[in-house]
Design an enzyme around this catalytic site. Structure first.
Site, mmCIF file in Angstrom:
data_model
loop_
_atom_site.group_PDB
_atom_site.id
_atom_site.type_symbol
_atom_site.label_atom_id
_atom_site.label_comp_id
_atom_site.label_asym_id
_atom_site.label_seq_id
_atom_site.Cartn_x
_atom_site.Cartn_y
_atom_site.Cartn_z
ATOM 1 N N THR A 13 4.758 13.800 4.562
ATOM 2 C CA THR A 13 3.739 15.326 4.277
ATOM 3 C C THR A 13 3.846 16.401 5.738
ATOM 4 O OG1 THR A 13 2.162 14.296 3.083
ATOM 5 C CG2 THR A 13 1.221 16.136 3.569
ATOM 6 N N SER A 56 6.065 8.435 2.313
ATOM 7 C CA SER A 56 6.377 7.304 2.417
ATOM 8 C C SER A 56 5.747 5.361 1.481
ATOM 9 C CB SER A 56 5.095 7.280 3.821
ATOM 10 O OG SER A 56 3.776 7.143 2.728
ATOM 11 N N ASP A 90 0.684 7.766 3.186
ATOM 12 C CA ASP A 90 0.393 7.097 2.410
ATOM 13 C C ASP A 90 0.951 5.036 2.956
ATOM 14 O OD1 ASP A 90 -1.259 8.905 0.875
ATOM 15 O OD2 ASP A 90 1.211 8.590 -0.089
#
EC number: 3.5.1.1
Length: 321
Positions: A13, A56, A90
């Protein structure tokens, strides 16, 4: 004299942009694009390595090995004060702990990311990256192990956990706290880890899966893992480490077959312990051959077990340290 910090980007992100559907696409920005939007200190010399531009959850053990080798090569330069790795949130805690288990250098490696994209209102990209670079360049940060810097907190990789799916206060270490914090650009560290384990990375790793126990849980998943000749299983028990009685037959078969089974707890604090003596209790599991997993989070226990198996380490009592 300027401090030298190497920034290794992997996507997530923190490197995302919005598409024409107004949805985020992870890893679209390279490191230079992110850095160009930050107000960074002039006394930090930043060297950039764009390693990956991926979400991720697309991270693999091949990627982790490559990241490990990249960091090891960077640390061959004695002028480097520390390293920052940007990463999607994540699986950030898993990558950080993998690095903790496979790297050994007194200089800090900081893993960070963001919950909001660079273009979002109230984004945490720049504060997290800035603070991470400050910690990586700090002499006080030597021997703190692999840490996550998020929302001004310095958190050790063994206990850090993503605690909120979207809030900028997305990471914590429930029950263990911070190693330190960043306050007005000052890095404050008031505790450091006392225990360190280092394993050698391998080209191939054994297969270890995670299975949760819950009221009325069956043996279907464990039976399937038995048939698949699984190398290891992380059990996530309730409380001190109890499981549903219907699971016991399959667990016994796995242990008899030679699969390593480690018991963890679904609670946020505390460790598993053979306190109770009844069928499917932690004590019963221990007698069956299940390894007591201490206070390990299931995902961290999985990483430790697969590295232990890959390296032929049989000191399973270390889970309780």
């Amino acid at each position: 004299m300027k401090k030298k910090v190497v920034l290794i980007t992997t996507g997530g992100t923190i490197a995302s942009t919005r598409n024409d559907k107004n949805k985020l696409e992870s890893g679209k920005l390279d490191g230079q694009a992110i850095l160009s939007m930050c107000q960074l200190e002039n006394d930090i010399d930043i060297e950039l390595i764009d390693l990956y531009q991926i979400p991720s959850m697309h991270m693999t053990f091949e990627n982790l090995n490559h990241l490990n080798k990249t960091i090891t090569k960077v640390f061959q330069d004695p002028s480097v004060s520390g390293i920052v790795v940007t990463h999607g949130t994540d699986s950030l805690e898993e990558t950080a702990y993998f690095l903790e288990l496979t790297l050994h250098d007194e200089r800090p490696v900081i893993v960070t990311g963001s919950q909001k994209s660079p273009g979002d209102i109230g984004t945490d990209v720049y504060s997290n990256l800035r603070n991470s670079l400050l910690v990586a360049s700090s002499d006080e940060a030597k021997n703190i192990g692999i840490c996550v810097v998020f929302n001004e907190k310095i958190l050790h990789s063994k206990y850090v956990k993503k605690t909120h799916s979207s809030s900028i206060n997305g990471f914590g270490a429930i029950g263990y706290g911070m190693l330190g914090f960043i306050d007005n650009d000052e890095v404050v560290i008031y505790q450091k880890p006392t225990h360190k384990e280092v394993y050698t990375i391998k080209e191939n790793y054994p297969t270890v899966e995670i299975v949760f126990a819950y009221l009325g849980a069956s043996s279907i998943i464990l039976d399937a893992l038995y048939e698949a000749d699984i190398d290891g299983v992380i059990l996530v028990g309730a409380g001190r480490g109890q499981v549903a009685p219907q699971m016991m037959g399959a667990i016994e078969k796995l242990c008899q077959k030679g699969s390593k089974v480690v018991l963890t707890t679904s609670t946020e604090e505390g460790r598993v312990f053979p306190t109770y003596d009844y069928y499917s209790s932690a004590n019963n599991l221990k007698d069956t051959g299940v390894i007591m997993g201490g206070d390990f989070d299931p995902k961290k226990a999985r990483l430790k077990l697969l590295l232990m198996l890959a390296n032929g380490d049989t000191n399973y009592a270390s889970f309780m340290q």
